[in-house]
Enzyme design. Structure first.
Site, PDB file in Angstrom:
ATOM      1  N   TYR A 216      46.867 -64.008 -16.461  1.00  0.00           N
ATOM      2  CA  TYR A 216      46.254 -65.076 -16.218  1.00  0.00           C
ATOM      3  C   TYR A 216      44.547 -65.134 -16.855  1.00  0.00           C
ATOM      4  O   TYR A 216      43.919 -64.135 -16.797  1.00  0.00           O
ATOM      5  CB  TYR A 216      45.793 -65.180 -14.819  1.00  0.00           C
ATOM      6  CG  TYR A 216      46.862 -65.620 -13.821  1.00  0.00           C
ATOM      7  CD1 TYR A 216      46.802 -66.964 -13.222  1.00  0.00           C
ATOM      8  CD2 TYR A 216      47.998 -64.871 -13.631  1.00  0.00           C
ATOM      9  CE1 TYR A 216      48.017 -67.325 -12.630  1.00  0.00           C
ATOM     10  CE2 TYR A 216      49.107 -65.067 -13.022  1.00  0.00           C
ATOM     11  CZ  TYR A 216      49.050 -66.560 -12.192  1.00  0.00           C
ATOM     12  OH  TYR A 216      50.006 -66.781 -11.415  1.00  0.00           O
ATOM     13  N   HIS A 401      54.038 -75.179  -4.902  1.00  0.00           N
ATOM     14  CA  HIS A 401      54.264 -74.247  -5.749  1.00  0.00           C
ATOM     15  C   HIS A 401      54.394 -72.718  -5.122  1.00  0.00           C
ATOM     16  O   HIS A 401      53.884 -72.303  -4.042  1.00  0.00           O
ATOM     17  CB  HIS A 401      52.730 -73.955  -6.334  1.00  0.00           C
ATOM     18  CG  HIS A 401      52.647 -72.683  -7.412  1.00  0.00           C
ATOM     19  ND1 HIS A 401      53.388 -73.060  -8.600  1.00  0.00           N
ATOM     20  CD2 HIS A 401      51.726 -71.778  -7.496  1.00  0.00           C
ATOM     21  CE1 HIS A 401      53.157 -71.816  -9.310  1.00  0.00           C
ATOM     22  NE2 HIS A 401      52.013 -71.020  -8.583  1.00  0.00           N
TER      23      HIS A 401
END
Length: 674
Positions: A216, A401
């Site tokens: 990330y 999600h």
């Protein structure tokens, strides 16, 4: 059998308009107006084009073969139970297309009922093209799949030779499966004009490491002056073709903090998110502004709403978070992906907002190995009543999600003691294909309402527990709601009380050894100043680090019983024997799902917490009115103790007086939630 004559008349007219026949001969492929195109294989040999219509699905396949080609819809991505359209053009130029059903890894049989309409096809020197359409619901429940708003598993195959007859054909030369959201509305990027302009935000040439599969990367940005006082009206992803396989999702958050620090950080290329490299001030960037995930072509929002940007108290600072997935540990990948934000300074009627609901990402999200598991997150009335106007707000879009274990997500809407129609659902969730659901009709949410987000997981392939966290092998259970008018609530999430997790595993009490303050670090002005100066001067970037989000449980020592007093919860969770007791697994599932939760509301950047119990309500399920004859349906409600108690196996049913006016003329059957 499905007998809507209007549908077939419309399809026949469409076929006449396009003039499609088996002899549409030519050396170029079809350019008919379909809304969507997907390349189903790696080489581009099988292309699917489709248009979702009100009652039907129109499809064209372009296949690099002069033999047979098949396209199907599968319940699980395999052959068994798949609903398949298979066809070819013979040596005489005649088109053969059948509606078929697969019993297994054998030639699919021709259905007794042919529920698709052949719109034509042709063959040239390199390709076979077939066009057909079919109703979303054919009502052939034995041999056809009802196509829904779920992510569908589309299977495909083709052979190099024409079949001898309907059931004698050579084995496929290629085959595969791809997830597709068939009902996705069409997206077309509008031309840039005086009224519509663009702001491109890109990652700063991030080099993906080859030693870890998940990264990330976060970077801060300041909204340029020319964007201030505008409405964002849509966006599209900016991803190079070479890196499509690595960019999994992109989130843009708004930041609240000292402009002097945020301005300086905006000059920096960024750091790996949620590790010790990430400056404390960046944890103020928590409010989701835009969410994109793999599969989405982009979004444009209704003409009456826009996300505010710049001017007054609107956001000026943003954090871009790009999730890279590199499971094959490829070397030399460098990426500058990002988002193109489309904006207008002709402000729209309403400011839109994004509300995150579901399960708190880290705390209390524990999925046992080797299980089919359910996790829930509450957004209850204590949060919504504090901020919603009396007339409520209107939800226009939902993005759900989860990560690799996710198999299904359902967003439930409760009002009083009754469930309203499900807002969004995907029971074929695919981590590698995530699309927002634009609601057909705006959903009004009133101050006393509540949400329950249910997430289904399959951890059968894992031997260790999975914890909540941002990595691909961690898990999430979230839904992002785009709504209007904007209110100051940005997050409304919950997690089970910690005791409901450890008590079913034989732990009576715990003792906290030290408090972890991840995501709650205090910002020290002087430390931030020195940190930003050091990083701006450093030529090399901080090393990529992996983070174990289960480490938080190492700080929780078992206090009782004494037989486990030398262990931590981390030790208990990583002991294979912990998960072998089926009785304990049932108790853990029940308590984490129906037991008390701790709910967090984030209002005006301040968090409020509430103890919250599972609400008592009557759930509903719509009848398949397209296929059912008109009849009286029995109506049920739950007994007063709807939430299962220890030792009970399920909810109980009690007949009740029909509430014929509950949802107007729509026929509903009240059934169990579980």
């Amino acid at each position: 059998m499905w007998s809507n004559s209007n549908y077939w008349a419309t399809v026949l007219l469409t076929a006449m308009v396009w003039g499609v026949t088996a002899r549409d001969a030519g050396n170029t492929l079809s350019v008919a107006a379909y809304q969507h195109t997907a390349i189903l294989d790696q080489r581009g040999d099988f292309v699917m084009r489709w248009t979702p219509e009100e009652e039907s699905l129109r499809v064209e396949i372009q296949v690099a073969t002069k033999g047979w080609a098949g396209l199907g819809f599968s319940p699980n991505g395999g052959m068994r139970g798949a609903d398949i359209t298979l066809g070819w053009i013979d040596s005489h130029g005649e088109l053969h297309v059948h509606d078929r059903y697969a019993h297994g890894e054998t030639t699919p049989v021709v259905d007794h009922s042919q529920d698709m309409l052949v719109e034509g096809g042709y063959q040239n020197d390199t390709h076979t093209v077939i066009r057909f359409s079919r109703p979303w619901n054919t009502c052939d429940k034995s041999q056809d799949m009802k196509l829904s708003g779920d992510t569908m598993k589309v299977i495909w195959a083709f052979g190099e030779e024409d079949p001898v007859d309907e059931m004698v054909m050579e084995r496929h030369a290629q085959r595969g499966v791809k997830s597709i959201y068939l009902k996705e509305p069409g997206f077309a990027s509008p031309p840039l004009t005086e009224d519509i302009e663009a702001w491109d935000i890109r990652a700063p040439n991030v080099s993906l490491p080859s030693q870890t599969d998940t990264v990330y990367w976060c970077k801060l940005y300041t909204a340029p002056d020319y964007v201030n006082g505008a409405h964002i009206i849509g966006f599209e992803p900016l991803i190079s073709k070479d890196n499509l396989a690595y960019v999994h999702h992109i989130l843009l958050y708004t930041c609240i903090g000292s402009p002097s620090h945020l301005d300086k950080w905006a000059q920096h290329d960024g750091v790996q998110c949620y590790t010790s490299n990430m400056p404390p001030s960046w944890y103020s960037c928590k409010t989701t502004y835009i969410a994109w995930a793999v599969g989405s072509e982009g979004e444009m929002w209704p003409d009456n709403v826009g996300l505010p940007i710049g001017g007054g108290n609107d956001p000026n600072y943003f954090m871009l978070e790009v999730h890279y997935d590199n499971p094959r540990l490829m070397e030399g990948v460098v990426d500058d992906s990002g988002l193109r934000l489309l904006y207008t300074k002709k402000l729209r009627q309403y400011d839109a907002g994004v509300l995150s609901v579901g399960h708190v990402v880290q705390k209390g999200l524990v999925i046992p190995p080797g299980q089919a598991w359910r996790t829930i997150g509450h957004c209850g009335s204590p949060c919504l009543e504090a901020v919603l106007p009396l007339e409520g707000v209107k939800v226009i879009q939902v993005f759900q999600h989860a990560h690799l274990l996710g198999r299904g997500l359902t967003l439930r809407h409760i009002r009083g003691h009754r469930e309203l129609p499900i807002i969004a659902q995907d029971l074929n969730y695919d981590f590698n294909y995530q699309i927002s659901r634009r609601l057909k009709k705006e959903v009004t949410v009133l101050p006393g309402d509540s949400f329950i987000l249910e997430c289904l997981y399959d951890s059968s392939g894992r031997t260790d527990p999975t914890f909540g966290g941002p990595g691909s092998r961690d898990e999430m259970c979230l839904a992002f709601l785009l709504y209007y008018p904007k209110v100051p609530l940005t997050n409304c999430e919950s997690h089970p009380a910690l005791g409901n997790i450890y008590r079913p595993l034989g732990v009576k009490n715990i003792q906290t050894l030290n408090k972890l303050v991840h995501n709650k670090m205090e910002v020290n002005e002087e430390r931030e100043r020195k940190l930003v100066e050091a990083l701006l001067e450093r030529e090399e970037r901080p090393a990529i680090k992996e983070y174990d989000f289960g480490m938080i449980y190492k700080s929780m020592a078992v206090h009782e019983p004494s037989s486990l007093s030398n262990k931590t919860l981390y030790d208990i969770f990583h002991d294979k024997k912990t998960w072998r007791d089926k009785g304990r697994m049932r108790a853990l599932q029940k308590l984490t799902e129906y037991g008390s939760h701790r709910m967090r509301c984030r209002i005006n950047s301040q968090s409020q917490f509430h103890d919250y119990e599972y609400p008592h309500f009557t759930s509903i399920k719509a009848l398949d009115s397209e296929c059912s004859e008109a009849h009286e349906s029995q109506v049920y409600h739950l007994v007063p103790s709807e939430v299962p108690k220890e030792g009970s196996s399920s909810h109980a049913l009690q007949p009740a007086i029909p509430h014929s006016l509950l949802l107007g003329s729509v026929s509903l059957l009240f059934v169990l939630l579980k």
